[in-house]
Design a protein around this motif. Structure first.
Motif, PDB file in Angstrom:
ATOM      1  N   LEU A  14    -104.075 -31.841 -74.340  1.00  0.00           N
ATOM      2  CA  LEU A  14    -104.206 -32.958 -73.395  1.00  0.00           C
ATOM      3  C   LEU A  14    -102.917 -33.772 -73.311  1.00  0.00           C
ATOM      4  O   LEU A  14    -102.533 -34.231 -72.226  1.00  0.00           O
ATOM      5  N   GLN A  15    -102.248 -33.947 -74.450  1.00  0.00           N
ATOM      6  CA  GLN A  15    -100.982 -34.676 -74.434  1.00  0.00           C
ATOM      7  C   GLN A  15     -99.909 -33.910 -73.673  1.00  0.00           C
ATOM      8  O   GLN A  15     -99.061 -34.510 -73.000  1.00  0.00           O
ATOM      9  N   ILE A  16     -99.930 -32.587 -73.758  1.00  0.00           N
ATOM     10  CA  ILE A  16     -98.975 -31.787 -72.982  1.00  0.00           C
ATOM     11  C   ILE A  16     -99.255 -31.930 -71.488  1.00  0.00           C
ATOM     12  O   ILE A  16     -98.327 -32.076 -70.668  1.00  0.00           O
ATOM     13  N   LEU A  17    -100.527 -31.920 -71.100  1.00  0.00           N
ATOM     14  CA  LEU A  17    -100.871 -32.058 -69.682  1.00  0.00           C
ATOM     15  C   LEU A  17    -100.521 -33.433 -69.145  1.00  0.00           C
ATOM     16  O   LEU A  17    -100.193 -33.579 -67.962  1.00  0.00           O
ATOM     17  N   SER A  18    -100.591 -34.455 -69.993  1.00  0.00           N
ATOM     18  CA  SER A  18    -100.266 -35.815 -69.553  1.00  0.00           C
ATOM     19  C   SER A  18     -98.794 -36.169 -69.755  1.00  0.00           C
ATOM     20  O   SER A  18     -98.394 -37.297 -69.441  1.00  0.00           O
ATOM     21  N   SER A  19     -98.000 -35.231 -70.294  1.00  0.00           N
ATOM     22  CA  SER A  19     -96.544 -35.408 -70.462  1.00  0.00           C
ATOM     23  C   SER A  19     -96.213 -36.615 -71.332  1.00  0.00           C
ATOM     24  O   SER A  19     -95.290 -37.377 -71.032  1.00  0.00           O
ATOM     25  N   ASP A  20     -96.945 -36.779 -72.425  1.00  0.00           N
ATOM     26  CA  ASP A  20     -96.663 -37.852 -73.379  1.00  0.00           C
ATOM     27  C   ASP A  20     -95.827 -37.244 -74.515  1.00  0.00           C
ATOM     28  O   ASP A  20     -96.355 -36.731 -75.499  1.00  0.00           O
ATOM     29  N   TYR A  21     -94.503 -37.302 -74.383  1.00  0.00           N
ATOM     30  CA  TYR A  21     -93.620 -36.510 -75.224  1.00  0.00           C
ATOM     31  C   TYR A  21     -93.606 -36.982 -76.678  1.00  0.00           C
ATOM     32  O   TYR A  21     -93.497 -36.160 -77.595  1.00  0.00           O
ATOM     33  N   VAL A  22     -93.705 -38.268 -76.917  1.00  0.00           N
ATOM     34  CA  VAL A  22     -93.692 -38.758 -78.298  1.00  0.00           C
ATOM     35  C   VAL A  22     -94.939 -38.296 -79.042  1.00  0.00           C
ATOM     36  O   VAL A  22     -94.865 -37.775 -80.171  1.00  0.00           O
TER      37      VAL A  22
END
Length: 230
Positions: A54-62
């Motif tokens: 989900l973080q990859i899909l939302s582009s939350d790099y940290v």
């Protein structure tokens, strides 16, 4: 000679680590209670991998980097029948706890004040004395936490913000429970070692008796006290 110094360095390092961890770090097979929780760790790793996607899909790099490190760290502890888990499980609990605190604050802010979305609008281009002036107008909008009309990425980021502190709290609690199993194993081994030391001081006839029927030799000192002059 080099091997002797290396062995002494390993022994001193193990003792110093024990000072910082309050107890010596156990190197050996994990306890049976810890092995029985293997399926809980597998479920946790599946949840953690889902949050990472989900973080990859939302582009939350940290968050992608932090969660990826925790995934690699977790699989390292689970390999070889959880052999290395007693060494690293307390560190894993601290990392999950810190990540839970840092991701819980943005979630509470979104729950209280709502999610803030910035919009950028380009203003008309102005030409002044042969110079091209271009500007943008930014305004903020408070929206709901979930809004299906804004697309998949917006809601994936909402799910990621909601699930990350929950999964990290589960990982912290599971790590603390596993460390408690390790602590019980260490205390049991210390009791066994102490009883074996006292058994060597008994007579051969007392060693043949059951442990319950053996006389207790842990008595307080009684007698006359002498002072030794130095």
């Amino acid at each position: 000679v080099d091997s002797h110094y290396f062995a002494a360095w390993v022994t001193d390092s193990h003792r110093y680590c024990g000072m910082f961890w309050l107890d010596p770090i156990p190197f050996g097979p994990p306890p049976e209670d810890l092995l029985a929780e293997w399926w809980k760790w597998i479920c946790f790793m599946i949840l953690l991998s889902s949050v990472w996607l989900l973080q990859i899909l939302s582009s939350d790099y940290v968050d992608i980097a932090v969660t990826g490190i925790l995934i690699l760290f977790g699989w390292r502890m689970l390999r070889d029948n959880m052999k290395e888990m007693p060494v690293y499980v307390l560190v894993y609990a601290v990392l999950c706890g810190l990540d839970c605190c840092f991701t819980l604050l943005p979630l509470l802010g979104c729950m209280v004040a709502g999610r803030i979305v910035d919009h950028h609008v380009q203003a008309p281009v102005v030409h002044l004395n042969g110079t091209k002036l271009q500007s943008w107008i930014t305004y903020s909008e408070v929206v709901g936490f979930f809004d299906w009309s804004r697309g998949f990425r917006f809601n994936a980021q909402a799910f990621s913000t909601l699930l990350t502190p929950i999964v990290m709290a589960l990982g912290c609690g599971l790590s603390i429970m596993s460390y408690m199993h390790v602590e019980r194993m260490m205390s049991f081994e210390e009791d066994v070692d102490t009883s074996e030391i006292f058994d060597t001081l008994r007579s051969p006839a007392e060693r043949l008796l059951p442990r319950v029927q053996r006389p207790n030799r842990d008595r307080a000192f009684s007698g006359k006290v002498f002072k030794v002059e130095s």
